[in-house]
Design a protein around this motif. Structure first.
Motif, mmCIF file in Angstrom:
data_model
loop_
_atom_site.group_PDB
_atom_site.id
_atom_site.type_symbol
_atom_site.label_atom_id
_atom_site.label_comp_id
_atom_site.label_asym_id
_atom_site.label_seq_id
_atom_site.Cartn_x
_atom_site.Cartn_y
_atom_site.Cartn_z
ATOM 1 N N ALA A 85 14.396 1.967 11.064
ATOM 2 C CA ALA A 85 14.634 0.794 10.266
ATOM 3 C C ALA A 85 13.752 -0.518 10.528
ATOM 4 C CB ALA A 85 16.149 0.197 10.276
ATOM 5 N N VAL A 86 13.436 -0.620 11.753
ATOM 6 C CA VAL A 86 12.709 -2.038 11.969
ATOM 7 C C VAL A 86 11.299 -1.620 11.916
ATOM 8 C CG1 VAL A 86 12.331 -3.691 13.751
ATOM 9 C CG2 VAL A 86 14.675 -3.039 13.230
ATOM 10 N N GLY A 87 10.814 -0.507 12.574
ATOM 11 C CA GLY A 87 9.390 -0.118 12.511
ATOM 12 C C GLY A 87 8.812 0.232 11.368
ATOM 13 N N VAL A 88 9.437 1.197 10.399
ATOM 14 C CA VAL A 88 9.124 1.740 9.293
ATOM 15 C C VAL A 88 9.046 0.631 8.325
ATOM 16 C CG1 VAL A 88 9.068 3.398 7.524
ATOM 17 C CG2 VAL A 88 9.108 4.149 9.877
ATOM 18 N N GLY A 89 10.412 0.090 8.141
ATOM 19 C CA GLY A 89 10.823 -1.023 7.253
ATOM 20 C C GLY A 89 9.800 -2.200 7.334
ATOM 21 N N GLY A 90 9.633 -2.470 8.764
ATOM 22 C CA GLY A 90 8.871 -3.557 8.822
ATOM 23 C C GLY A 90 7.334 -3.490 8.503
ATOM 24 N N LEU A 91 6.727 -2.327 8.764
ATOM 25 C CA LEU A 91 5.156 -2.038 8.315
ATOM 26 C C LEU A 91 5.265 -1.964 6.783
ATOM 27 C CD1 LEU A 91 4.598 0.823 10.866
ATOM 28 C CD2 LEU A 91 3.597 -1.476 10.811
ATOM 29 N N LEU A 118 7.115 -3.723 4.743
ATOM 30 C CA LEU A 118 6.993 -5.451 4.012
ATOM 31 C C LEU A 118 5.836 -5.836 4.360
ATOM 32 C CD1 LEU A 118 10.251 -6.540 5.513
ATOM 33 C CD2 LEU A 118 9.681 -6.028 3.104
ATOM 34 N N VAL A 119 4.924 -5.644 5.794
ATOM 35 C CA VAL A 119 3.832 -6.356 5.882
ATOM 36 C C VAL A 119 2.535 -5.607 5.177
ATOM 37 C CG1 VAL A 119 1.786 -5.857 7.668
ATOM 38 C CG2 VAL A 119 4.327 -6.565 8.406
ATOM 39 N N ALA A 120 2.856 -4.360 4.720
ATOM 40 C CA ALA A 120 1.746 -3.700 3.929
ATOM 41 C C ALA A 120 1.782 -4.207 2.376
ATOM 42 C CB ALA A 120 1.992 -2.202 3.720
ATOM 43 N N TYR A 121 3.174 -4.497 1.755
ATOM 44 C CA TYR A 121 3.099 -5.035 0.624
ATOM 45 C C TYR A 121 2.533 -6.556 0.467
ATOM 46 C CZ TYR A 121 5.266 -7.290 -3.496
ATOM 47 O OH TYR A 121 5.555 -7.920 -4.490
ATOM 48 N N PHE A 122 3.336 -7.410 1.525
ATOM 49 C CA PHE A 122 2.788 -8.767 1.380
ATOM 50 C C PHE A 122 1.323 -9.156 1.953
ATOM 51 C CE2 PHE A 122 7.519 -9.081 1.412
ATOM 52 C CZ PHE A 122 7.668 -9.955 0.374
ATOM 53 N N SER A 123 0.751 -8.121 2.528
ATOM 54 C CA SER A 123 -0.767 -8.372 3.056
ATOM 55 C C SER A 123 -1.529 -7.955 1.837
ATOM 56 C CB SER A 123 -0.863 -7.557 3.973
ATOM 57 O OG SER A 123 -0.278 -7.605 5.267
ATOM 58 N N LEU A 142 3.412 -2.100 -4.121
ATOM 59 C CA LEU A 142 4.919 -1.943 -4.098
ATOM 60 C C LEU A 142 5.446 -0.643 -4.476
ATOM 61 C CD1 LEU A 142 7.491 -3.767 -4.106
ATOM 62 C CD2 LEU A 142 6.636 -4.156 -6.538
ATOM 63 N N SER A 143 4.716 0.010 -5.560
ATOM 64 C CA SER A 143 5.385 1.123 -5.936
ATOM 65 C C SER A 143 5.327 2.323 -4.872
ATOM 66 C CB SER A 143 4.503 1.697 -7.191
ATOM 67 O OG SER A 143 5.013 3.014 -7.833
ATOM 68 N N ALA A 144 4.309 2.311 -4.139
ATOM 69 C CA ALA A 144 4.213 3.179 -3.141
ATOM 70 C C ALA A 144 5.200 2.754 -1.866
ATOM 71 C CB ALA A 144 2.948 3.458 -2.442
ATOM 72 N N VAL A 145 5.434 1.517 -1.630
ATOM 73 C CA VAL A 145 6.427 1.114 -0.699
ATOM 74 C C VAL A 145 7.720 1.451 -1.102
ATOM 75 C CG1 VAL A 145 7.291 -1.095 0.217
ATOM 76 C CG2 VAL A 145 4.953 -0.681 0.288
ATOM 77 N N LEU A 146 7.933 1.200 -2.281
ATOM 78 C CA LEU A 146 9.474 1.709 -2.685
ATOM 79 C C LEU A 146 9.761 3.114 -2.573
ATOM 80 C CD1 LEU A 146 9.803 -0.463 -5.974
ATOM 81 C CD2 LEU A 146 10.815 -1.042 -3.497
ATOM 82 N N GLY A 147 8.505 3.804 -2.767
ATOM 83 C CA GLY A 147 8.910 5.214 -2.612
ATOM 84 C C GLY A 147 8.924 5.689 -1.141
ATOM 85 N N LEU A 148 8.444 4.912 -0.288
ATOM 86 C CA LEU A 148 8.544 5.275 1.072
ATOM 87 C C LEU A 148 9.739 4.810 1.631
ATOM 88 C CD1 LEU A 148 4.687 4.251 2.181
ATOM 89 C CD2 LEU A 148 5.717 6.612 2.232
#
Length: 434
Positions: free
Chosen positions: A55-61, A63-68, A83-89
């Protein structure tokens, strides 16, 4: 005509771009809420399934990927595809956290609905690709006997079932993509209809303005003839009578007729400025000022003379619209004479002209009553008069501003009450256009 159409087309494109930009901003705000909600939902699942690292590791990464992507590629739309890819992940993360609770793929459908707000059907593609790759890869690994792979709690899924599932997922994403496409087309069509309606209204307004302007011009022109006849008859009557009260009445009548005539002349000047094209006449400022000086010679208080000072510097050839220049200078100089300070012994109007290669700078200064600071921004408004000490139409400086606008010139004022006023006028030289 072609230039006007191109301008209107660019204006319409700018409004469409502005509208889509507003949609993008609102969609970004909505996406921020949802992506943080997805991260929070992962933390919520971790309390039941003890999957805090995921939850913290994958979810945090994610968030970082999207906002970066959003921060470093702010001028591009690439972050929307991230964002589309992040929502799928996130969907894949939730399925793993719940040890293969396959119903978590419904979060992908929720993500697909969220992406509709951007009105871009292509944003469905990364999400669909993530779902297909995830389902195919994790199903294969789980049914191959690889430990620790959580895809589904079912013991078996046939290829046929898998294909039906993917087809249904693709159908749902396609429908969401179609909605996004239709929303965008509807938005563009709506703006196009607004512009067409606005264009029709503008044409009707222009036609009405033209007809009104034509009526005002014709009526004003026709009114001058009887007024001039009236002024002539007043002079004749004055010569034929010596009765004091009659002469007083005739003088009052003459003054009112002259003010009405001056007002009509101002209207004609304004209408003429709108109706006529810009001329390209050779300009000799000394001759122009001499002509204006003769016309204004008997203006104002006849008991005191106004010192008329002219300074002309520069020998560059100048071409401009002589009629409009005459109108501009006549109005500014006549105002300087009209608003003289009666308490000063030596009233003056000073005109300084600097002729440069590309422009002419003109300063018209006086030692008159001055203009209050709070009134200065309004002196170019139609029918506005800064002082009630003299009677005027309130059109003079409005006409000056309009005429300068047609010539591509500028005007500004500096004034102090009891000291005087200076107008600074800049007029482009048109000799290169001849």
């Amino acid at each position: 005509m072609q230039t006007k159409q191109n301008s209107e087309s660019l204006d319409q494109s700018a409004h469409i771009s502005e509208f889509l930009s507003a949609i993008k901003t609102k969609s970004d705000q909505l996406a921020n809420y949802f992506i943080f909600s997805f991260f929070a939902f992962g933390l919520f699942l971790a309390t039941f399934y003890d999957t805090w690292q995921i939850a913290v590791g994958v979810g945090g990464l994610l968030l970082v990927a999207y906002f970066s992507a959003k921060m470093f590629l702010a001028d591009l739309d690439f972050y929307q595809y991230v964002l589309s890819a992040v929502l799928g992940l996130f969907m894949a993360q939730f399925i793993y956290q719940m040890h293969g609770l396959f119903e978590m793929h419904f979060t992908a459908f929720l993500s697909s609905a969220i992406l509709i707000t951007y009105q871009k059907w292509k944003l469905q593609i990364p999400l669909l690709a993530i779902v297909i790759v995830h389902h195919a890869l994790f199903a294969y690994l789980q049914y191959s006997g690889v430990d620790g792979i959580y895809f589904t709690q079912l013991d078996h899924m046939s290829l046929q079932t898998f294909l039906f599932h993917i087809v249904l997922v693709a159908a749902i994403f396609s429908v969401c993509g179609l909605w996004a496409y239709q929303f965008k087309k509807y938005s563009e069509m709506h703006i196009d209809l607004i512009f067409k309606k606005k264009e029709v209204e503008n044409m009707e307004l222009k036609r009405a303005n033209y007809e009104l302007d034509h009526f005002v011009y014709s009526a004003s022109h026709d009114l001058r003839a009887p007024l001039n006849s009236m002024l002539g008859l007043i002079e004749i009557v004055k010569d034929e009578t010596a009765e004091e009260h009659t002469l007083e009445y005739l003088d009052a009548l003459k003054g009112n007729a002259e003010r009405l005539d001056a007002f009509i002349c101002d209207i004609l000047d304004y209408s003429r400025n709108l109706r006529t094209d810009i001329a390209n006449d050779p300009i000799v400022y000394r001759e122009l000022l001499e002509e204006i000086g003769k016309n204004l010679k008997f203006m104002g208080d006849s008991s005191r003379s106004v010192d008329f000072i002219t300074v002309i510097r520069g020998e560059e050839p100048v071409f401009s619209d002589r009629s409009r220049l005459n109108n501009i200078l006549n109005n500014v100089i006549s105002n300087a004479i009209r608003y003289q300070d009666a308490s000063k012994e030596k009233p003056f109007v000073r005109i300084e002209i600097d002729i440069l290669v590309d422009k002419t700078n003109i300063e018209v200064s006086d030692n008159g009553i001055g203009i209050p600071e709070e009134a200065q921004p309004k002196i170019y408004d139609m029918f506005y008069r800064a002082s009630n000490k003299t009677l005027g139409s309130g059109l003079g400086l409005y006409i000056v501003k309009e005429a300068l606008g047609r010539l591509g010139g500028r005007i500004r004022v500096s004034s102090a009450v009891g000291v005087g006023t200076t107008f600074y006028i800049e007029i482009p030289n048109r000799h290169t256009d001849k």
